[in-house]
Motif scaffolding. Sequence first.
Motif, PDB file in Angstrom:
ATOM      1  N   TYR A   1       0.815  -1.212   0.000  1.00 37.77           N
ATOM      2  CA  TYR A   1       0.000   0.000   0.000  1.00 37.77           C
ATOM      3  C   TYR A   1       0.852   1.267   0.000  1.00 37.77           C
ATOM      4  CZ  TYR A   1      -3.960  -3.045   1.169  1.00 37.77           C
ATOM      5  OH  TYR A   1      -4.925  -4.020   1.151  1.00 37.77           O
ATOM      6  N   ALA A   2       1.797   1.353   0.942  1.00 43.07           N
ATOM      7  CA  ALA A   2       2.590   2.578   1.085  1.00 43.07           C
ATOM      8  C   ALA A   2       3.852   2.585   0.232  1.00 43.07           C
ATOM      9  CB  ALA A   2       2.962   2.785   2.559  1.00 43.07           C
ATOM     10  N   GLY A   3       4.256   1.423  -0.317  1.00 41.26           N
ATOM     11  CA  GLY A   3       5.441   1.373  -1.170  1.00 41.26           C
ATOM     12  C   GLY A   3       6.747   1.539  -0.427  1.00 41.26           C
ATOM     13  N   LEU A   4       6.799   1.112   0.857  1.00 41.58           N
ATOM     14  CA  LEU A   4       8.011   1.246   1.674  1.00 41.58           C
ATOM     15  C   LEU A   4       8.632  -0.139   1.846  1.00 41.58           C
ATOM     16  CD1 LEU A   4       6.426   3.570   4.384  1.00 41.58           C
ATOM     17  CD2 LEU A   4       7.848   4.279   2.460  1.00 41.58           C
ATOM     18  N   LEU A   5       9.778  -0.364   1.248  1.00 37.68           N
ATOM     19  CA  LEU A   5      10.418  -1.676   1.276  1.00 37.68           C
ATOM     20  C   LEU A   5      10.986  -1.950   2.662  1.00 37.68           C
ATOM     21  CD1 LEU A   5      11.210  -4.202  -0.210  1.00 37.68           C
ATOM     22  CD2 LEU A   5      13.263  -3.043  -1.034  1.00 37.68           C
ATOM     23  N   ASP A   6      10.463  -2.970   3.326  1.00 35.99           N
ATOM     24  CA  ASP A   6      10.861  -3.320   4.693  1.00 35.99           C
ATOM     25  C   ASP A   6      11.447  -4.726   4.697  1.00 35.99           C
ATOM     26  OD1 ASP A   6      11.172  -3.727   7.363  1.00 35.99           O
ATOM     27  OD2 ASP A   6       9.116  -3.265   7.941  1.00 35.99           O
ATOM     28  N   LEU A   7      12.755  -4.829   4.928  1.00 38.30           N
ATOM     29  CA  LEU A   7      13.421  -6.138   4.974  1.00 38.30           C
ATOM     30  C   LEU A   7      13.675  -6.606   6.405  1.00 38.30           C
ATOM     31  CD1 LEU A   7      16.057  -5.914   2.093  1.00 38.30           C
ATOM     32  CD2 LEU A   7      13.809  -6.986   2.074  1.00 38.30           C
ATOM     33  N   GLY A   8      13.183  -5.861   7.384  1.00 38.39           N
ATOM     34  CA  GLY A   8      13.375  -6.266   8.778  1.00 38.39           C
ATOM     35  C   GLY A   8      12.067  -6.559   9.478  1.00 38.39           C
ATOM     36  N   TYR A   9      11.057  -6.981   8.708  1.00 40.62           N
ATOM     37  CA  TYR A   9       9.721  -7.167   9.272  1.00 40.62           C
ATOM     38  C   TYR A   9       9.682  -8.266  10.325  1.00 40.62           C
ATOM     39  CZ  TYR A   9       4.631  -7.466   9.383  1.00 40.62           C
ATOM     40  OH  TYR A   9       3.326  -7.456   9.796  1.00 40.62           O
ATOM     41  N   VAL A  10      10.604  -9.209  10.241  1.00 39.08           N
ATOM     42  CA  VAL A  10      10.610 -10.311  11.208  1.00 39.08           C
ATOM     43  C   VAL A  10      10.877  -9.814  12.626  1.00 39.08           C
ATOM     44  CG1 VAL A  10      13.068 -10.886  11.099  1.00 39.08           C
ATOM     45  CG2 VAL A  10      11.389 -12.712  11.437  1.00 39.08           C
TER      46      VAL A  10
ATOM     47  N   ALA B   1      15.591  -0.054   2.511  1.00 38.92           N
ATOM     48  CA  ALA B   1      15.736  -1.499   2.676  1.00 38.92           C
ATOM     49  C   ALA B   1      16.936  -1.829   3.564  1.00 38.92           C
ATOM     50  CB  ALA B   1      15.891  -2.167   1.308  1.00 38.92           C
ATOM     51  N   ILE B   2      18.047  -1.110   3.375  1.00 38.71           N
ATOM     52  CA  ILE B   2      19.248  -1.373   4.173  1.00 38.71           C
ATOM     53  C   ILE B   2      19.002  -1.043   5.644  1.00 38.71           C
ATOM     54  CG2 ILE B   2      21.625  -0.633   4.563  1.00 38.71           C
ATOM     55  CD1 ILE B   2      21.849  -0.264   1.523  1.00 38.71           C
ATOM     56  N   VAL B   3      18.333   0.094   5.909  1.00 34.65           N
ATOM     57  CA  VAL B   3      18.073   0.488   7.295  1.00 34.65           C
ATOM     58  C   VAL B   3      17.146  -0.510   7.979  1.00 34.65           C
ATOM     59  CG1 VAL B   3      17.017   2.256   8.748  1.00 34.65           C
ATOM     60  CG2 VAL B   3      18.507   2.926   6.862  1.00 34.65           C
ATOM     61  N   THR B   4      16.076  -0.916   7.312  1.00 36.40           N
ATOM     62  CA  THR B   4      15.146  -1.879   7.917  1.00 36.40           C
ATOM     63  C   THR B   4      15.808  -3.243   8.101  1.00 36.40           C
ATOM     64  OG1 THR B   4      14.270  -2.380   5.698  1.00 36.40           O
ATOM     65  CG2 THR B   4      13.107  -0.728   7.005  1.00 36.40           C
ATOM     66  N   LEU B   5      16.685  -3.603   7.177  1.00 33.85           N
ATOM     67  CA  LEU B   5      17.441  -4.846   7.326  1.00 33.85           C
ATOM     68  C   LEU B   5      18.305  -4.798   8.577  1.00 33.85           C
ATOM     69  CD1 LEU B   5      18.468  -7.561   6.150  1.00 33.85           C
ATOM     70  CD2 LEU B   5      20.151  -6.243   4.873  1.00 33.85           C
ATOM     71  N   GLY B   6      18.973  -3.665   8.794  1.00 27.72           N
ATOM     72  CA  GLY B   6      19.779  -3.516  10.004  1.00 27.72           C
ATOM     73  C   GLY B   6      18.942  -3.546  11.265  1.00 27.72           C
ATOM     74  N   PHE B   7      17.747  -2.964  11.211  1.00 30.15           N
ATOM     75  CA  PHE B   7      16.858  -2.979  12.384  1.00 30.15           C
ATOM     76  C   PHE B   7      16.482  -4.407  12.761  1.00 30.15           C
ATOM     77  CE2 PHE B   7      12.543  -2.954  14.155  1.00 30.15           C
ATOM     78  CZ  PHE B   7      12.730  -2.155  15.267  1.00 30.15           C
ATOM     79  N   GLY B   8      16.156  -5.227  11.763  1.00 32.94           N
ATOM     80  CA  GLY B   8      15.817  -6.619  12.047  1.00 32.94           C
ATOM     81  C   GLY B   8      16.963  -7.381  12.674  1.00 32.94           C
TER      82      GLY B   8
ATOM     83  N   SER C   1      15.369 -15.185  12.012  1.00 33.96           N
ATOM     84  CA  SER C   1      16.575 -14.855  11.268  1.00 33.96           C
ATOM     85  C   SER C   1      16.239 -14.008  10.041  1.00 33.96           C
ATOM     86  CB  SER C   1      17.290 -16.136  10.831  1.00 33.96           C
ATOM     87  OG  SER C   1      16.444 -16.898   9.986  1.00 33.96           O
ATOM     88  N   LEU C   2      17.282 -13.558   9.354  1.00 33.42           N
ATOM     89  CA  LEU C   2      17.116 -12.776   8.139  1.00 33.42           C
ATOM     90  C   LEU C   2      16.369 -13.566   7.070  1.00 33.42           C
ATOM     91  CD1 LEU C   2      17.728 -10.364   6.275  1.00 33.42           C
ATOM     92  CD2 LEU C   2      19.960 -11.403   5.833  1.00 33.42           C
ATOM     93  N   GLN C   3      16.589 -14.870   7.033  1.00 27.12           N
ATOM     94  CA  GLN C   3      15.919 -15.690   6.025  1.00 27.12           C
ATOM     95  C   GLN C   3      14.399 -15.619   6.158  1.00 27.12           C
ATOM     96  OE1 GLN C   3      17.247 -19.734   6.025  1.00 27.12           O
ATOM     97  NE2 GLN C   3      15.886 -20.364   4.363  1.00 27.12           N
ATOM     98  N   GLU C   4      13.908 -15.505   7.397  1.00 34.23           N
ATOM     99  CA  GLU C   4      12.462 -15.382   7.600  1.00 34.23           C
ATOM    100  C   GLU C   4      11.951 -14.075   6.999  1.00 34.23           C
ATOM    101  OE1 GLU C   4      10.174 -17.515   9.120  1.00 34.23           O
ATOM    102  OE2 GLU C   4      11.818 -18.939   8.852  1.00 34.23           O
ATOM    103  N   SER C   5      12.687 -12.987   7.196  1.00 29.84           N
ATOM    104  CA  SER C   5      12.286 -11.700   6.619  1.00 29.84           C
ATOM    105  C   SER C   5      12.232 -11.773   5.102  1.00 29.84           C
ATOM    106  CB  SER C   5      13.259 -10.599   7.043  1.00 29.84           C
ATOM    107  OG  SER C   5      12.825  -9.945   8.208  1.00 29.84           O
TER     108      SER C   5
END
Length: 371
Positions: free
Chosen positions: A56-65, A133-140, A272-276
């Motif tokens: 919906y918002a178009g914000l790529l989140d790679l740390g959702y886990v 994406a990089i920032v959210t990945l680091g947050f996860g 883990s990152l794989q889940e995200s």
Amino acid sequence: MFQNKSSKIITFLIAGALLLVLPLFAQSFGNGPVRIIDLALLYVLLALGLNIVVGYAGLLDLGYVAFYAVGAYLFALLNSPHLAENFENIAASFPQGLHLPLLVAIVLAACLAGFFGVLLGAPTLKLRGDYLAIVTLGFGEIIRVFLNNMEYPLNITNGPRGIGQIDGVHFLGFEFSQNHDFFGYTVNSVSMYYYLFLALVIASVVICYRLENSRIGRAWMAIREDEIAAKAMGINTRNMKLLAFGMGATFGGVAGSMFGAFQGFVSPESFSLQESVMIVAMVVLGGIGHIPGVILGALLLAALPEVLRYVAGPLQEMTDGRLDAAILRQLLIALAMIVIMLIRPRGLWPSPEHGKSRPLPPEAKPAAKPV
């Protein structure tokens, strides 16, 4: 029009009846197939939440886990003897632990995960695309590292050993973690969890549809298409982005709390990152922004690894055991995803394209003028 409505009602009734009898049929083959379906429903919850942020918002989140982990650990702390065993003040007031009821645990998990979602969104408001994406990945990864190390000096998460002895779900005296007899038919505990998870998925789908067709949903989509134009139209892009992060995170918190109750044990290895990456793949593979497609993608990717267990075994035997079955299974999943994206680049069930004019029928086209 009346026929279309009646046909839709009949379709919904048939689908509802099939969903109700599915675990009863699957449990005849043992608890394993029902557990796979239960976990698939939890992944549907996660994919629906991530779809709010990405679709919906178009914000790529790679740390959702991370929000999944927050919900799971909160439920584990509030529904296990861990806090009473490690903190004297809590043991004095609650010798056996807190053991909160279902609704309270779900609300607290959703609120805490939503708070962490806003906490992630606040410093990333001006970031888009790869940088976000990089920032959210680091947050996860930060959340996972914290869970691994918050054992000293205060033992909050029990480190890499995880937290066990977590209560099952109980609601108004009804225990979902026990077998129950209905009209002489025994329903296993895993099937009871299926009905609970199914109710949560249905409620989440209704919420997502209402959000999609609301002013908030349209504001999110405007930001997704062109943030500058959305801001020029008077949309408060900052608040809308924070709301998207917070709202999407609440779904992850609820799914995490149910995962902790269902498994009875949580550890950092489950987040883990794989889940995200897998959750993002579910949204992209099914169809970004389209709820039926997201559900389809989540169900397929949740069940595919288990189905491929029966394929990886014979292939491993053909190579005389040179290939590890787990690695081979991941390879087959990756190949399947590549093939699907080549054939269906917009996803298996993409959203219908809006804003394009329909082609005119031949009889409606203006006749060519004579020269």
